[in-house]
Design a protein around this motif. Structure first.
Motif, PDB file in Angstrom:
ATOM      1  N   ALA A 143       0.839  -1.202   0.000  1.00 18.73           N
ATOM      2  CA  ALA A 143       0.000   0.000   0.000  1.00 18.73           C
ATOM      3  C   ALA A 143       0.874   1.252   0.000  1.00 18.73           C
ATOM      4  CB  ALA A 143      -0.936   0.002   1.202  1.00 18.73           C
ATOM      5  N   ARG A 144       1.976   1.229   0.735  1.00 25.52           N
ATOM      6  CA  ARG A 144       2.888   2.374   0.760  1.00 25.52           C
ATOM      7  C   ARG A 144       3.501   2.606  -0.623  1.00 25.52           C
ATOM      8  NH1 ARG A 144       4.249   5.807   4.020  1.00 25.52           N
ATOM      9  NH2 ARG A 144       3.531   4.753   5.869  1.00 25.52           N
ATOM     10  N   LYS A 145       3.881   1.525  -1.304  1.00 28.70           N
ATOM     11  CA  LYS A 145       4.431   1.651  -2.661  1.00 28.70           C
ATOM     12  C   LYS A 145       3.418   2.269  -3.609  1.00 28.70           C
ATOM     13  CE  LYS A 145       7.585  -2.297  -2.445  1.00 28.70           C
ATOM     14  NZ  LYS A 145       7.876  -3.626  -2.979  1.00 28.70           N
ATOM     15  N   VAL A 146       2.175   1.790  -3.532  1.00 29.20           N
ATOM     16  CA  VAL A 146       1.118   2.322  -4.397  1.00 29.20           C
ATOM     17  C   VAL A 146       0.885   3.800  -4.080  1.00 29.20           C
ATOM     18  CG1 VAL A 146      -1.352   2.183  -4.961  1.00 29.20           C
ATOM     19  CG2 VAL A 146       0.023   0.092  -4.796  1.00 29.20           C
ATOM     20  N   PHE A 147       0.804   4.138  -2.801  1.00 24.13           N
ATOM     21  CA  PHE A 147       0.607   5.529  -2.421  1.00 24.13           C
ATOM     22  C   PHE A 147       1.744   6.410  -2.933  1.00 24.13           C
ATOM     23  CE2 PHE A 147       1.586   9.067   0.383  1.00 24.13           C
ATOM     24  CZ  PHE A 147       0.415   9.802   0.276  1.00 24.13           C
ATOM     25  N   ASN A 154      -3.677  -8.070  -8.679  1.00 23.56           N
ATOM     26  CA  ASN A 154      -4.406  -8.426  -7.450  1.00 23.56           C
ATOM     27  C   ASN A 154      -3.802  -7.750  -6.233  1.00 23.56           C
ATOM     28  OD1 ASN A 154      -6.209 -10.005  -8.831  1.00 23.56           O
ATOM     29  ND2 ASN A 154      -5.224 -11.942  -8.307  1.00 23.56           N
ATOM     30  N   ASP A 155      -2.461  -7.700  -6.168  1.00 25.02           N
ATOM     31  CA  ASP A 155      -1.795  -7.041  -5.040  1.00 25.02           C
ATOM     32  C   ASP A 155      -2.076  -5.548  -5.046  1.00 25.02           C
ATOM     33  OD1 ASP A 155      -0.795  -9.506  -4.347  1.00 25.02           O
ATOM     34  OD2 ASP A 155       1.265  -9.081  -4.993  1.00 25.02           O
ATOM     35  N   VAL A 156      -2.108  -4.947  -6.232  1.00 27.37           N
ATOM     36  CA  VAL A 156      -2.393  -3.518  -6.344  1.00 27.37           C
ATOM     37  C   VAL A 156      -3.830  -3.239  -5.919  1.00 27.37           C
ATOM     38  CG1 VAL A 156      -2.533  -1.553  -7.932  1.00 27.37           C
ATOM     39  CG2 VAL A 156      -0.629  -3.169  -8.110  1.00 27.37           C
ATOM     40  N   PHE A 157      -4.767  -4.104  -6.316  1.00 30.28           N
ATOM     41  CA  PHE A 157      -6.163  -3.935  -5.893  1.00 30.28           C
ATOM     42  C   PHE A 157      -6.287  -4.007  -4.368  1.00 30.28           C
ATOM     43  CE2 PHE A 157      -7.662  -5.008 -10.265  1.00 30.28           C
ATOM     44  CZ  PHE A 157      -8.509  -3.923 -10.424  1.00 30.28           C
ATOM     45  N   LYS A 158      -5.606  -4.959  -3.742  1.00 33.81           N
ATOM     46  CA  LYS A 158      -5.662  -5.086  -2.283  1.00 33.81           C
ATOM     47  C   LYS A 158      -5.103  -3.833  -1.617  1.00 33.81           C
ATOM     48  CE  LYS A 158      -5.235 -10.098  -2.254  1.00 33.81           C
ATOM     49  NZ  LYS A 158      -4.301 -11.217  -2.021  1.00 33.81           N
ATOM     50  N   ALA A 159      -3.986  -3.341  -2.131  1.00 34.36           N
ATOM     51  CA  ALA A 159      -3.388  -2.122  -1.583  1.00 34.36           C
ATOM     52  C   ALA A 159      -4.322  -0.937  -1.794  1.00 34.36           C
ATOM     53  CB  ALA A 159      -2.033  -1.867  -2.240  1.00 34.36           C
ATOM     54  N   GLU A 214      -7.106  -0.949   0.670  1.00 36.45           N
ATOM     55  CA  GLU A 214      -6.621  -0.465   1.965  1.00 36.45           C
ATOM     56  C   GLU A 214      -6.558   1.066   1.979  1.00 36.45           C
ATOM     57  OE1 GLU A 214      -2.624  -0.678   4.764  1.00 36.45           O
ATOM     58  OE2 GLU A 214      -2.824  -2.093   3.107  1.00 36.45           O
ATOM     59  N   LEU A 215      -5.976   1.647   0.936  1.00 33.20           N
ATOM     60  CA  LEU A 215      -5.836   3.103   0.866  1.00 33.20           C
ATOM     61  C   LEU A 215      -7.191   3.798   0.737  1.00 33.20           C
ATOM     62  CD1 LEU A 215      -2.734   3.213  -1.498  1.00 33.20           C
ATOM     63  CD2 LEU A 215      -2.769   3.761   0.944  1.00 33.20           C
ATOM     64  N   LEU A 216      -8.101   3.203  -0.034  1.00 32.19           N
ATOM     65  CA  LEU A 216      -9.456   3.756  -0.143  1.00 32.19           C
ATOM     66  C   LEU A 216     -10.150   3.733   1.214  1.00 32.19           C
ATOM     67  CD1 LEU A 216     -10.474   2.081  -3.511  1.00 32.19           C
ATOM     68  CD2 LEU A 216     -10.399   4.552  -3.108  1.00 32.19           C
ATOM     69  N   GLY A 217      -9.989   2.627   1.943  1.00 28.22           N
ATOM     70  CA  GLY A 217     -10.597   2.496   3.263  1.00 28.22           C
ATOM     71  C   GLY A 217     -10.061   3.509   4.258  1.00 28.22           C
ATOM     72  N   LEU A 218      -8.799   3.876   4.089  1.00 32.02           N
ATOM     73  CA  LEU A 218      -8.186   4.871   4.977  1.00 32.02           C
ATOM     74  C   LEU A 218      -8.517   6.301   4.563  1.00 32.02           C
ATOM     75  CD1 LEU A 218      -4.645   3.240   5.361  1.00 32.02           C
ATOM     76  CD2 LEU A 218      -6.426   3.396   7.118  1.00 32.02           C
ATOM     77  N   ALA A 225      -6.543   8.454  -7.504  1.00 30.08           N
ATOM     78  CA  ALA A 225      -5.703   9.624  -7.285  1.00 30.08           C
ATOM     79  C   ALA A 225      -5.597   9.856  -5.782  1.00 30.08           C
ATOM     80  CB  ALA A 225      -6.296  10.855  -7.971  1.00 30.08           C
ATOM     81  N   VAL A 226      -4.556  10.576  -5.376  1.00 27.32           N
ATOM     82  CA  VAL A 226      -4.340  10.876  -3.968  1.00 27.32           C
ATOM     83  C   VAL A 226      -5.260  12.021  -3.562  1.00 27.32           C
ATOM     84  CG1 VAL A 226      -2.655  11.756  -2.300  1.00 27.32           C
ATOM     85  CG2 VAL A 226      -1.946  10.090  -4.012  1.00 27.32           C
ATOM     86  N   LEU A 227      -5.882  11.864  -2.413  1.00 26.03           N
ATOM     87  CA  LEU A 227      -6.715  12.921  -1.861  1.00 26.03           C
ATOM     88  C   LEU A 227      -5.791  13.934  -1.221  1.00 26.03           C
ATOM     89  CD1 LEU A 227      -9.635  13.790  -1.335  1.00 26.03           C
ATOM     90  CD2 LEU A 227      -9.531  12.537   0.810  1.00 26.03           C
TER      91      LEU A 227
END
Length: 65
Positions: free
Chosen positions: A5-9, A36-41, A44-48, A61-63
């Motif tokens: 998730a940190r990498k994706v962010f 699949n790993d990117v979707f999971k990450a 997680e980021l969407l949930g946060l 996109a980043v909020l």
């Protein structure tokens, strides 16, 4: 936050992009990760509340605070 998730962010935050953000397939290709790993990450980021969907559920996109 998981390491993936940190990498994706970080990619979403630092990569040049337009207002629409980046598509999951583009993120996966740039990071060399399975989609699949990117979707999971992304989930997680969407949930946060750190990223948001733009043109569809697979483009993010980043909020900005």
């Amino acid at each position: 936050m998981t390491p993936t998730a940190r990498k994706v962010f970080n990619l979403l935050h630092l990569a040049p992009q337009n207002n629409e953000g980046l598509h999951v397939q583009n993120i996966a290709a740039q990071l060399g990760l399975p989609s699949n790993d990117v979707f999971k990450a992304g989930d997680e980021l969407l949930g946060l509340g750190i990223i948001f969907t733009t043109v569809d559920d697979e483009t993010w996109a980043v909020l900005e605070f």
